[in-house]
Scaffold this active site. Structure first.
Site, short mmCIF file in Angstrom:
data_model
loop_
_atom_site.label_atom_id
_atom_site.label_comp_id
_atom_site.label_asym_id
_atom_site.label_seq_id
_atom_site.Cartn_x
_atom_site.Cartn_y
_atom_site.Cartn_z
N SER A 98 -10.08 -5.07 3.67
CA SER A 98 -11.53 -4.62 3.31
C SER A 98 -12.25 -4.32 4.59
O SER A 98 -11.70 -3.17 4.98
CB SER A 98 -12.12 -6.17 2.66
OG SER A 98 -13.42 -5.78 2.42
N HIS A 123 -10.04 -1.98 -0.53
CA HIS A 123 -10.73 -2.01 -1.97
C HIS A 123 -12.03 -1.73 -1.69
O HIS A 123 -12.81 -1.37 -0.75
CB HIS A 123 -10.34 -3.56 -2.33
CG HIS A 123 -11.32 -4.55 -1.63
ND1 HIS A 123 -11.11 -5.85 -1.86
CD2 HIS A 123 -12.00 -4.54 -0.44
CE1 HIS A 123 -11.77 -6.59 -1.23
NE2 HIS A 123 -12.52 -5.59 -0.37
#
Length: 193
Positions: A98, A123
């Protein structure tokens, strides 16, 4: 509470004891270990600014082992990496997920690395909000703006088309170190210094 090892350094002036992180900071190594949050960001930013003041020409090394975290805290680190004069070399050890992956990709071109058994995950940003319908709508619009901005910047860092990164970040997308290299998140997989 974790025990932080101490190291003793000998010099002509005698002995001096440092905690291990302070000693590594002397070598221009900063650790981003754990979730990205405001307190951690404050410390990392302060260390970067200190090292820039010490020598604006020497690289800074940011070692990352992070599951990700708060977008705004990560963006504060990101902006500082770009604001200071020294190149910031990034190295993934363990995981960079992330926001950790975003910061890994933001290292100076040619100086972004991962150890061979590292994992990288990209993501779209996560968020949640409770409250009145209008406030929820405002927060939803803000997270969509952040998603677009983060996708655009990651696409630039990886030399990938915006549309590809947008598609690849729709869901959790895990990569090995070699896959992260092929994607453009890092420049090389290293096994030795």
């Amino acid at each position: 509470m974790a025990v932080i090892p101490m190291v003793v350094e000998q010099s002509s002036k005698g002995e001096r004891a440092y905690d291990i992180y302070s000693r590594l900071l002397k070598e221009r190594i900063i650790f981003l270990n754990g979730g990205v949050e405001d307190e951690m960001a404050k410390l990392i930013i302060a260390q970067m600014l200190f090292l820039e003041a010490e020598d604006p020409e020497k690289d800074i090394y940011l070692y990352i082992n992070s599951p990700g975290g708060v977008v705004t805290a990560g963006l504060a680190i990101y902006d500082t990496m770009n604001f200071i004069k020294p190149d910031v070399s990034t190295l993934c050890m363990g995981q960079a997920c992330s926001m950790g992956a975003f910061l890994l990709s933001a290292g100076a071109k040619g100086k972004r690395f991962a150890l061979p058994n590292s994992r990288v995950m990209i993501h779209q940003p996560l968020g949640g909000y409770r409250g009145q319908a209008t406030d929820i709508q405002i927060h939803a619009q803000e997270i969509l703006k952040l998603k677009e901005m983060l996708t655009r910047k990651m696409a630039e860092h990886c030399s990938q088309p915006f549309e590809k990164v947008a598609q690849d970040t729709e869901r959790d997308n895990f990569m090995s170190a070699e896959e992260a290299k092929a994607y453009g998140l890092i420049d090389d997989v290293v096994t030795k210094r």
